[in-house]
Design an enzyme around this catalytic site. Structure first.
Site, mmCIF file in Angstrom:
data_model
loop_
_atom_site.group_PDB
_atom_site.id
_atom_site.type_symbol
_atom_site.label_atom_id
_atom_site.label_comp_id
_atom_site.label_asym_id
_atom_site.label_seq_id
_atom_site.Cartn_x
_atom_site.Cartn_y
_atom_site.Cartn_z
ATOM 1 N N ARG A 267 42.970 41.435 33.710
ATOM 2 C CA ARG A 267 43.944 42.500 33.457
ATOM 3 C C ARG A 267 44.969 42.580 34.582
ATOM 4 N NH1 ARG A 267 38.594 44.148 32.545
ATOM 5 N NH2 ARG A 267 38.122 44.264 30.311
ATOM 6 N N HIS B 229 37.897 33.797 43.281
ATOM 7 C CA HIS B 229 39.276 33.286 43.205
ATOM 8 C C HIS B 229 39.445 32.374 41.989
ATOM 9 C CE1 HIS B 229 37.125 30.343 45.935
ATOM 10 N NE2 HIS B 229 37.562 29.527 44.996
ATOM 11 N N GLU C 38 44.644 33.924 30.277
ATOM 12 C CA GLU C 38 45.018 34.965 29.304
ATOM 13 C C GLU C 38 45.137 36.287 30.049
ATOM 14 O OE1 GLU C 38 42.586 35.361 25.739
ATOM 15 O OE2 GLU C 38 43.115 37.501 25.594
ATOM 16 N N ASN D 218 47.269 46.459 29.505
ATOM 17 C CA ASN D 218 46.968 47.645 28.705
ATOM 18 C C ASN D 218 48.079 48.664 28.901
ATOM 19 O OD1 ASN D 218 44.248 47.108 27.526
ATOM 20 N ND2 ASN D 218 43.701 46.841 29.691
ATOM 21 N N GLU E 126 43.014 30.052 45.244
ATOM 22 C CA GLU E 126 42.777 29.012 46.242
ATOM 23 C C GLU E 126 43.600 27.799 45.845
ATOM 24 O OE1 GLU E 126 38.920 27.185 46.092
ATOM 25 O OE2 GLU E 126 38.945 26.728 48.229
#
Ligand SMILES: C[C@@H](O)C(=O)SC[C@H](NC(=O)CC[C@H](N)C(=O)O)C(=O)NCC(=O)O
Ligand SMILES: [Zn+2]
Length: 367
Positions: free
Chosen positions: A112, A177, A159, A163, A225
């Site tokens: 998110r 990471h 992806e 929200n 990284e």
């Protein structure tokens, strides 16, 4: 001292041999079977746990089912029970064997962000990704953006989830990471600096190793990284998650997810061990980097990182294998309302979520 062990399929070091006894108590060499209270995987007790020879003449048909109801001699009931037990065991073994042959790959990692355009700008201008597609779901009040280094039908991608109205998340302490393989870490870092990006660890050999790495943070604070490697078909090469019991996690990712233990790396000086898990070699496919910090058994996971998505040919068998491996199914296998893509979802022993997506349905989504 660091030991790197390329994993031959039949050779597997005992992880506990890596850990210094001086460390805060190496985890049990034989981690308790995965039975975390939040992952209740008990199956109904069966009357099949009876021990006696099974007469060959006994077929497992109507006659046996009568016996299973307790009708007939105790020996015959016991025999029927053993046939059923053998049959159950065979079915379970078939499912777990099927997992190893299932057509699986890492599809995308979901997390998110507070501002899609801000993140898309950083990933495309500083990390060289392409914006592959966007998907707005107003009825659910969220928008997805997919970014990566190649098309979704052949590459592991990101992806992003926005929200509506939520501009900040807690990344927590468990997420580590994302790994990006680049041919020149210093050049990439200089570009990121020029674009105003945040570099948290300057280029140089990884502590206790040789690989040239650097760490940067994206606009939401997610760590990336940068690993110096030659040309690769899969630049988005790692998702690092911290786990509280490495042996338990490895066993689960092998048995439930059908992943291969590609290598382990113990860094006693810095008191951690990593295990690379995946469906193909590290230089050609993305891996899950499981990191165990000596003596740390659990982490706050925050609410920012969501899950990994993996392709499968059968979400129903996948869910059964996950249950048999002690995982917790959080979304029963079946089609998503409206788009009909079949999925199932689960939690691993540390509570990290994975969604399995039907391979054919996934490709239809991309059409
Ligand atoms: C193999 C490569 O992809 C790595 O990510 S190793 C990098 C190394 N990892 C750790 O130190 C893990 C343990 C740490 N306590 C944690 O929980 O993240 C790392 O971050 N090294 C830092 C450095 O400067 O070399
Ligand atoms: Zn890493």
């Amino acid at each position: 001292m660091v030991r790197i062990l390329p994993m031959a399929s039949s050779i597997r070091p005992s992880l506990s041999s890596f850990r210094s006894a001086a460390a805060a108590g190496p985890p049990s060499r034989f981690a308790a079977p995965f039975a975390s209270p939040s992952h209740n995987s008990c199956r109904p007790l069966s009357l099949l746990h009876l021990g006696s020879a099974v007469p060959q003449s006994l077929s497992f048909g109507l006659k046996a089912s009568k016996l299973l109801r307790g009708e007939g001699s105790s020996t015959a009931v016991s025999a029927a029970g053993n046939i059923a037990q053998a049959s159950t065991a065979a079915t379970e073994e078939n499912v777990l064997e099927w997992v190893k042959k299932d057509k699986r790959r890492l599809l995308h990692v979901v997390y998110r962000v507070g501002d899609l355009d801000r993140t898309i700008k950083f990933y495309t201008e500083c990390l060289g990704m392409k914006l592959l597609r966007k998907r707005d779901i107003p009825e659910e009040r969220y928008t997805n953006a997919f970014l990566g280094y190649g098309p979704e039908d052949s590459h592991f991608v990101i992806e992003l989830t926005y929200n509506y109205g939520v501009d900040k998340y807690d990344i927590g302490a468990g997420f580590g990471h994302f790994g990006i393989a680049v041919e020149d870490v210093t050049k990439t870092v200089d570009l990121i600096k020029a674009k105003g990006g945040k570099v948290t660890r300057e280029p140089g050999p990884v502590k206790g190793g040789k690989t040239i790495i650097a760490f940067i943070e994206d606009p939401d604070g997610y760590k990336f990284e940068l690993l110096e490697r030659g040309p690769t078909p899969e630049p988005l090469c790692q998702v690092m998650l911290r786990v509280g019991d490495l042996e338990r996690a490895i066993n689960f990712y092998e048995k439930a997810y059908g992943m291969e233990l590609l290598r382990t790396r113990d860094n006693a000086e810095y008191k951690y061990t990593v295990a690379m898990m995946g469906y193909g070699p590290e230089d050609k496919s993305a891996v899950i980097e499981l990191t165990y910090n000596y003596g740390v058994s659990e982490y706050d996971k925050g609410n920012a990182y969501a899950q990994i998505a993996i392709g499968t040919d059968d979400v129903y068998k996948t869910a059964e294998a996950i249950r048999l491996s002690g995982g917790k199914i959080t979304r029963e296998p079946g089609p998503l309302p409206g788009i009909n893509t079949k999925i199932t979802a689960c939690l691993d022993p540390d509570g990290w979520k994975t969604v399995f997506v039907d391979n054919i349905d996934f490709l239809k989504e991309l059409e």
